[in-house]
Motif scaffolding. Sequence first.
Motif, short mmCIF file in Angstrom:
data_model
loop_
_atom_site.label_atom_id
_atom_site.label_comp_id
_atom_site.label_asym_id
_atom_site.label_seq_id
_atom_site.Cartn_x
_atom_site.Cartn_y
_atom_site.Cartn_z
N THR A 227 0.80 -1.22 0.00
CA THR A 227 0.00 0.00 0.00
C THR A 227 0.83 1.28 0.00
O THR A 227 0.35 2.33 -0.42
N GLU A 228 2.07 1.19 0.47
CA GLU A 228 2.95 2.36 0.49
C GLU A 228 4.35 1.92 0.03
O GLU A 228 5.24 1.68 0.84
N LYS A 229 4.49 1.80 -1.29
CA LYS A 229 5.68 1.16 -1.86
C LYS A 229 6.98 1.88 -1.52
O LYS A 229 8.06 1.29 -1.57
N ASN A 230 6.89 3.15 -1.15
CA ASN A 230 8.11 3.88 -0.80
C ASN A 230 8.77 3.33 0.46
O ASN A 230 9.95 3.56 0.72
N TRP A 231 8.01 2.58 1.26
CA TRP A 231 8.56 2.02 2.49
C TRP A 231 9.47 0.82 2.24
O TRP A 231 10.25 0.43 3.11
N THR B 223 -1.20 4.57 10.24
CA THR B 223 -1.36 5.69 9.32
C THR B 223 -2.45 6.60 9.86
O THR B 223 -3.48 6.11 10.33
N GLN C 291 -6.60 7.05 6.14
CA GLN C 291 -6.46 6.21 4.97
C GLN C 291 -7.01 6.87 3.71
O GLN C 291 -6.39 6.90 2.69
N HIS D 202 -7.80 1.61 3.16
CA HIS D 202 -7.18 1.63 1.85
C HIS D 202 -7.97 0.75 0.87
O HIS D 202 -8.46 -0.32 1.25
#
Length: 332
Positions: A143-147, A290, A293, A300
């Motif tokens: 859901t938060e690929k930057n992580w 988070t 959402q 999400h």
Amino acid sequence: METQEVVHTALENIPDETGIHFTWEDNPMAGAIGQLKLTFKNREIHFNTEIKKEILEHQLPNLEIAAKNKQPFLLVAHYLRPKIKTELRKRNIAYLEKNGNIFINHENWFILIDANKPVDLAKETGNRAFTKTGLKVVYLYLTEKNWLNKPQREIAKKTGAGLGNISNVNHGLQKEKFLLKVNRTQKQLNNKQELLEKWMKAYAVTLQPELKIGQFRFADEKNYIHYRKIQLDENTWWGGEPAGDILTDYLRPGELTLYTNNTRTGLMKQFKLIPDPKGNVRIFKAFWNTVNQQEQNTVHPLLVYVDLMNTGDNRCYETAQMIWDKYLAHEF
């Protein structure tokens, strides 16, 4: 072969006194794994057979289609949960469990055995990516690929996992080719749709049951009908069917699902809820970290999709597909 071992174990567990005799046959029709010949009182039926470890709710619509296309059809499974067996019987899908429990309603034959205790399922291969903790980490990656490429210490803090667990989760994903190293410092997810399918299955069985706070009904049923007017705080989100309705305007919820960081007692006071095991409001503990959402007070879209797919309901399945097309497909 393992598949044939499941079949033969299942057949051995059918009580002899039933007078039913099964024979496994090769050379199945296209799309079937094998055929089972059932002999009872000098009559025979050849069932086109599929073998599964288990069946989850979201797989029911496709299984129903397969069953209609391969009549007469019989599902063989290592284990079927009671709710799934009820759904299979409603859809008149014949099944045989590894423990010898069986359901067949074909022409003028009706056979039902449901008293045998489950056979223990073989453990997964120990992949830490799909444990309760691992599922939370993988959800963050999806859901938060930057992580994915942040320091493991930060990922551990974000997910509430132990620092050592992050390395184990990443190793488990690499083992199944879901995580690839681009260079010395960068990683990326691979086969994301297959990963989501596996996450969805594990979530329904491993994590979600542990998150359940309870089942309730509103003291005033008007709140159920007009649920959109309910003011949610920043720690509570709609999931499942109401979230699907909010995101698509297509689904009329049969039950309401909430995810929250609030306490059970606080929720009961806030929403005037009454505990009821048959109630139409299900509440789960939020498992992410988070602040908000979605603008619509939903979880999400990926979790909405998963919840809807896991219902096994055709209308929910259609709504999930709409959410996939609008919110998720471009990421997968």
